[in-house]
Design an enzyme around this catalytic site. Sequence first.
Site, PDB file in Angstrom:
ATOM      1  N   ASP A 212       1.054  -0.156   5.157  1.00 13.60           N
ATOM      2  CA  ASP A 212       0.270   1.000   5.592  1.00 13.60           C
ATOM      3  C   ASP A 212      -1.087   0.898   4.920  1.00 13.60           C
ATOM      4  OD1 ASP A 212      -0.687   3.424   6.422  1.00 13.60           O
ATOM      5  OD2 ASP A 212       0.767   4.646   5.345  1.00 13.60           O
TER       6      ASP A 212
ATOM      7  N   CYS B 220      -4.026   3.739  10.756  1.00 18.30           N
ATOM      8  CA  CYS B 220      -4.802   4.927  11.077  1.00 18.30           C
ATOM      9  C   CYS B 220      -6.074   4.572  11.826  1.00 18.30           C
ATOM     10  CB  CYS B 220      -5.138   5.716   9.810  1.00 18.30           C
ATOM     11  SG  CYS B 220      -6.121   4.779   8.619  1.00 18.30           S
TER      12      CYS B 220
ATOM     13  N   TYR C  90       0.873  -1.187   0.000  1.00 19.19           N
ATOM     14  CA  TYR C  90       0.000   0.000   0.000  1.00 19.19           C
ATOM     15  C   TYR C  90       0.910   1.238   0.000  1.00 19.19           C
ATOM     16  CZ  TYR C  90      -2.726  -3.787   2.123  1.00 19.19           C
ATOM     17  OH  TYR C  90      -3.298  -5.008   2.415  1.00 19.19           O
TER      18      TYR C  90
END
Length: 442
Positions: free
Chosen positions: A368, A395, A300
């Site tokens: 990520d 996140c 990613y």
Amino acid sequence: MQQDPNASLVGTEYEVEVGPVAHGGHCVARTEAGRVLFVRHTLPGERVVARVTEGEETSRFLRADAVQILEPSKDRVEAPCPFSGPGKCGGCDWQHVKPGAQRRFKGEVVAEQLKRLAGLTPEEAGWDGTVVPAEGDKLPAGQVPAWRTRVQYAIDAEGHAGLRKHRSHEVQVIDRCLIAAPEVTELGVEKREWQQIASVEAIASTGSTDRQVVLTPKPGGRLPIVELDKPVSVLRVGEKDQQIHRVHGRPFVRERAADRTWRVSEGGFWQVHPKAADTLVQAVMQGLMPRKGDMALDLYCGVGLFAGALGERVGEKGAVLGIESSKRAVEDARHNLRDLDRVRVEHGKVESVLPRTGIDKADVVVLDPPRAGAGKQTVRHLAGLGARRIAYVACDPAALARDLGYFAEAGYRPVTLRAFDLFPMTHHVECVAILKRVAASS
């Protein structure tokens, strides 16, 4: 009279004692009858009047806003933003909370998700329980860091710019967003009318003077002549293809991080906080400790941020493979890393491309993933590559915890975890977990 099970409870008010903070920017409370409320604009330990905003008689839980504070918390401050509060802008969750308490609550949420979804205590995850502010963001209560370099403005029926209300398509018209970076505010998007436009994304790069607006016209809408307070490139979202097209100016912005300049084209992804990219690269490289000659993966990979840092460290005898699903981001990554011939970037979804590469071994890996996480299939494939260390940038703490559970099943455990407050005033938090192989569970 028999009660209608589908009867709406919106508008009903309950006086409640507020319990712990939960993932999503709200706290949990219970009515005297035991009904669960997810309450925004409050804090643990407060006594409030909560007004239901979503829910029916048969709902498992109700969503609500604290519309009256009967017993305030010592962590409460008056919200600096006039557009924050019940029924107003949904962009910030914690304007009414002291900055240090915001970070403490985010830490509690990360710890709760780790325990519930991965069965890990902070100690078992190698985490000291703290959420670290970005450089320059440690401000006194009542002050707001202006950090957001990308702001998506919604446009109301009259053409006024604003932000969406919480869980709503309604627009809260604003004259200024306090968390917007100064370079975004200086564009003056809020000052003008945007007839025939549905949304305006304003972008101000870090490390250059590049500024950009991405306009999404209403169906059949015509593009206006854009005259803002600062020079700006203009892009538009095509009505038929939903692709982003250049109107005038550069189709990209130049960002600066990790001692390199990065081209990010056509509104592509880049970390929103100006300190985020450097903060995360430093945390990932300190945790991975890549060596000369390593085979490294960056999954990613976006425009190549981590792949570039890895490419610098693995040396000429090393190799880095990046995988990214956005075709435009892949083009940017190849451009950005064209001086590092040891780095290769492939286009496609990680779960599809990685098995096709034929790679059966890697030394270090960074992933990520998007907010939903990597998922069991990708985690199992990665675990089979036998990497010395894996860095997981997350996140969303719930997705991180779920994937850590999958890694544990495959023989990997976190040795360190760090949490960063890269989204002040909101409930979002960024984490970096470093994993190492342990004995596989039986």
